[in-house]
Motif scaffolding. Structure first.
Motif, PDB file in Angstrom:
ATOM      1  N   ASP A  95      10.063 -47.468 -17.943  1.00 42.04           N
ATOM      2  CA  ASP A  95       9.349 -48.746 -17.819  1.00 42.04           C
ATOM      3  C   ASP A  95      10.174 -49.898 -18.381  1.00 42.04           C
ATOM      4  O   ASP A  95      10.266 -50.955 -17.767  1.00 42.04           O
ATOM      5  CB  ASP A  95       8.003 -48.690 -18.564  1.00 42.04           C
ATOM      6  N   GLN A  96      10.771 -49.697 -19.559  1.00 46.03           N
ATOM      7  CA  GLN A  96      11.593 -50.747 -20.165  1.00 46.03           C
ATOM      8  C   GLN A  96      12.830 -51.031 -19.316  1.00 46.03           C
ATOM      9  O   GLN A  96      13.238 -52.184 -19.183  1.00 46.03           O
ATOM     10  CB  GLN A  96      12.008 -50.340 -21.580  1.00 46.03           C
ATOM     11  N   ARG A 120      19.650 -40.784 -17.788  1.00 49.10           N
ATOM     12  CA  ARG A 120      19.068 -39.991 -18.884  1.00 49.10           C
ATOM     13  C   ARG A 120      17.587 -40.296 -19.050  1.00 49.10           C
ATOM     14  O   ARG A 120      16.811 -39.441 -19.444  1.00 49.10           O
ATOM     15  CB  ARG A 120      19.834 -40.213 -20.189  1.00 49.10           C
ATOM     16  N   LEU A 121      17.158 -41.525 -18.728  1.00 48.08           N
ATOM     17  CA  LEU A 121      15.743 -41.873 -18.861  1.00 48.08           C
ATOM     18  C   LEU A 121      14.887 -41.125 -17.848  1.00 48.08           C
ATOM     19  O   LEU A 121      13.726 -40.810 -18.119  1.00 48.08           O
ATOM     20  CB  LEU A 121      15.546 -43.382 -18.708  1.00 48.08           C
ATOM     21  N   PHE A 122      15.467 -40.835 -16.684  1.00 51.47           N
ATOM     22  CA  PHE A 122      14.710 -40.112 -15.657  1.00 51.47           C
ATOM     23  C   PHE A 122      14.651 -38.614 -15.951  1.00 51.47           C
ATOM     24  O   PHE A 122      13.909 -37.888 -15.317  1.00 51.47           O
ATOM     25  CB  PHE A 122      15.314 -40.371 -14.276  1.00 51.47           C
ATOM     26  N   GLY A 123      15.438 -38.158 -16.917  1.00 54.51           N
ATOM     27  CA  GLY A 123      15.414 -36.755 -17.332  1.00 54.51           C
ATOM     28  C   GLY A 123      14.460 -36.504 -18.483  1.00 54.51           C
ATOM     29  O   GLY A 123      14.393 -35.388 -19.002  1.00 54.51           O
ATOM     30  N   PHE A 134       9.035 -41.399  -8.263  1.00 53.29           N
ATOM     31  CA  PHE A 134       8.467 -42.728  -8.006  1.00 53.29           C
ATOM     32  C   PHE A 134       9.271 -43.818  -8.714  1.00 53.29           C
ATOM     33  O   PHE A 134       9.685 -44.811  -8.104  1.00 53.29           O
ATOM     34  CB  PHE A 134       7.002 -42.764  -8.462  1.00 53.29           C
ATOM     35  N   PHE A 135       9.516 -43.624 -10.021  1.00 52.84           N
ATOM     36  CA  PHE A 135      10.250 -44.642 -10.780  1.00 52.84           C
ATOM     37  C   PHE A 135      11.707 -44.735 -10.332  1.00 52.84           C
ATOM     38  O   PHE A 135      12.296 -45.810 -10.351  1.00 52.84           O
ATOM     39  CB  PHE A 135      10.162 -44.358 -12.278  1.00 52.84           C
TER      40      PHE A 135
END
Length: 195
Positions: A95-96, A120-123, A134-135
């Motif tokens: 989100d950030q 890495r955020l999607f992991g 989706f993101f």
């Protein structure tokens, strides 16, 4: 104060790996193993030497001010001036990340943006597969907006990406201008600078 001139572009890889100098800025993907963060710091120093003030969007601890200062001193630059010129924004969630990209699209950074290891955020294990997909689609849409607008953006990512590798491959296909770190010019390379 950083010198106003840039050093000549010297390539250690095939010329086709570099964006054409007469094109307007577009997203670039810098990929590689453990050395990719160090290569990104070399790009930051080159950007400051070219008179720019890059913005680093860091998703973890990849941004290292000590490494940046050491690289600046190696190039005969004032380390404090380089550290002052590089701006850093830390994001800790998808989100950030998406909000940062939205804000930077609305108010572009004239010194260019280096996005450090967004995959890495999607992991994140708290992010289920459907939400990650989706993101990630929204993330790729943001990259396309940057490309259409000609906004300067360099995505820095380690390969192979262990968490959700299909998402990494999708990102790799979405960013046509790619530079493996072994083909990064030795010095003076700013990916979004018109020469």
């Amino acid at each position: 104060m950083a010198p106003s001139h840039t050093q000549p572009l010297v390539s250690i890889g095939p010329a086709k790996a570099l964006p054409a100098p007469d094109r307007r800025p577009a997203p670039v993907l810098l990929t590689g193993g453990q050395g990719v963060a160090s290569a990104a710091h070399r790009v930051m120093v080159a950007a400051v030497q070219a008179g720019q003030s890059p913005l680093v969007v860091s998703t973890g601890m990849d941004f290292d001010p000590y490494r940046l200062a050491a690289l600046a001193r190696e190039r005969g630059m004032d380390a404090q001036a380089v550290l002052s010129a590089v701006r850093v924004m830390r994001v800790m969630s998808v989100d950030q990340l998406l909000e940062a990209l939205r804000q930077l699209y609305a108010r572009p950074s004239p010194g260019g943006v280096l996005l450090m290891r967004p995959q890495r955020l999607f992991g994140d294990p708290d992010l289920n597969e459907a939400d990650a997909q989706f993101f990630h689609q929204r993330f790729l849409r943001a990259i396309r907006f940057y490309e259409r607008a000609g906004l300067p953006l360099m995505v820095v990512e380690r390969t192979p990406c262990r968490q959700r590798p299909p998402l990494f491959e999708r990102m790799r296909r979405a960013i046509p201008q790619q530079i493996p770190i072994d083909q990064l010019p030795i010095s003076g390379y700013v990916p979004w600078e018109k020469r």
